[in-house]
Scaffold this active site. Structure first.
Site, short mmCIF file in Angstrom:
data_model
loop_
_atom_site.label_atom_id
_atom_site.label_comp_id
_atom_site.label_asym_id
_atom_site.label_seq_id
_atom_site.Cartn_x
_atom_site.Cartn_y
_atom_site.Cartn_z
CE LYS A 1 39.43 45.55 45.79
NZ LYS A 1 39.46 45.32 44.32
CB SER B 1 40.93 45.43 41.38
OG SER B 1 41.78 45.08 42.44
#
Length: 274
Positions: free
Chosen positions: A147, A78
């Site tokens: 993230k 990701s």
């Protein structure tokens, strides 16, 4: 001169005492007595010193993990292209001391806010040794996500303008330097199924986070509850600031990709929420 005086030998370095006895004033004799009076320092056996040093190292490792630096690994794709699956990273906690929270653009590690990770992404240590090392910060820890912070309290995030750019408080972001481009994806926020959505204002004490690999990141955008869109809706796409462990500052391993991780310039001109 008295008979008593004549009886004293000049070479004799003893002196009389009040009770008639004699004591030596020789420096050599005094030095010998001083040496004998001191206790010799005893050294610990090697095995005891080894245990002591290991104990000190363990305590230091726990303190460092709790207050300063901790190791993690990247559980998925990701965050590509910058951080690749199974990369080892270091997270520092000092930046968020004294009430200073994460800022836009920071790459942060945080605890799973609620079923964001799949079972295969948990990545917990597989044996007793690595489990112990993980507890003291000497082995990468699982159960966390990595993230990039896109929005902080009060921010509104919008996808997307005519150039496919995410906007924060009306300011489009130039994310070419770190967001992965992929064929067939026309914007920087495709996890919702299209390029038209909005999130925010972000509640106090919360963050809106996104992966750099926008087409393959189960991030805040993937957990939005939007009408007529197929998303993994959880009714709360935000991450609590309190669940943030720290900010990523080093890509440590593999060594051929060692690099410092910082905040990109894309967020420098984002205005404060109105």
């Amino acid at each position: 001169m008295t008979t008593e005086d004549r009886d004293l030998d000049p070479a004799d370095d003893t002196v009389g005492t009040t009770d008639g006895s004699r004591s030596s004033s020789s420096p050599a004799a005094a030095g010998a007595a001083g040496t004998d009076g001191k206790k010799k320092r005893k050294h610990l056996p090697v095995w005891q010193e080894t245990i002591l040093l290991l104990g000190i190292a363990l305590v230091l490792a726990v303190v460092i993990k709790a207050l300063f630096v901790q190791a993690f690994y990247i559980p998925s794709e990701s965050m590509e292209p910058g951080l690749v699956k199974d990369d080892r990273i270091l997270v520092q906690k000092v930046s968020y001391w004294f009430g200073d929270g994460p800022e836009r653009g920071d790459v942060v590690v945080f605890e799973d806010p609620g079923s964001w990770l799949s079972d295969s992404e948990q990545g917990e240590p597989t044996n007793a040794i690595t489990s112990l090392m993980a507890k003291v910060g000497l082995y990468p820890t699982g159960g966390h996500l990595v993230k990039r912070v896109v929005g902080v309290a009060g921010d509104t995030i919008t996808c997307c303008d005519k150039k496919g750019r995410i906007s924060v408080n009306g300011k489009p972001l130039n994310e070419e330097a770190y967001v992965k481009r992929e064929k067939g994806i026309d914007c920087r926020g495709p996890m919702t199924g299209n390029c038209s959505w909005s999130a925010g204002p972000v509640p106090d004490g919360q963050l809106f986070v996104m992966g750099d690999n926008r087409g393959h990141s189960a991030d805040s955008s993937a957990h939005l509850c939007l009408p007529e869109q197929e998303t993994d809706c959880t009714k709360n796409p935000y991450v609590p600031v309190d669940s943030v462990v720290g900010k990523v500052f080093v890509l440590l391993w593999p060594t051929d990709r060692f690099d410092w991780v910082g905040r990109p310039d894309a967020f420098a001109d984002v205005p404060d929420p109105s």
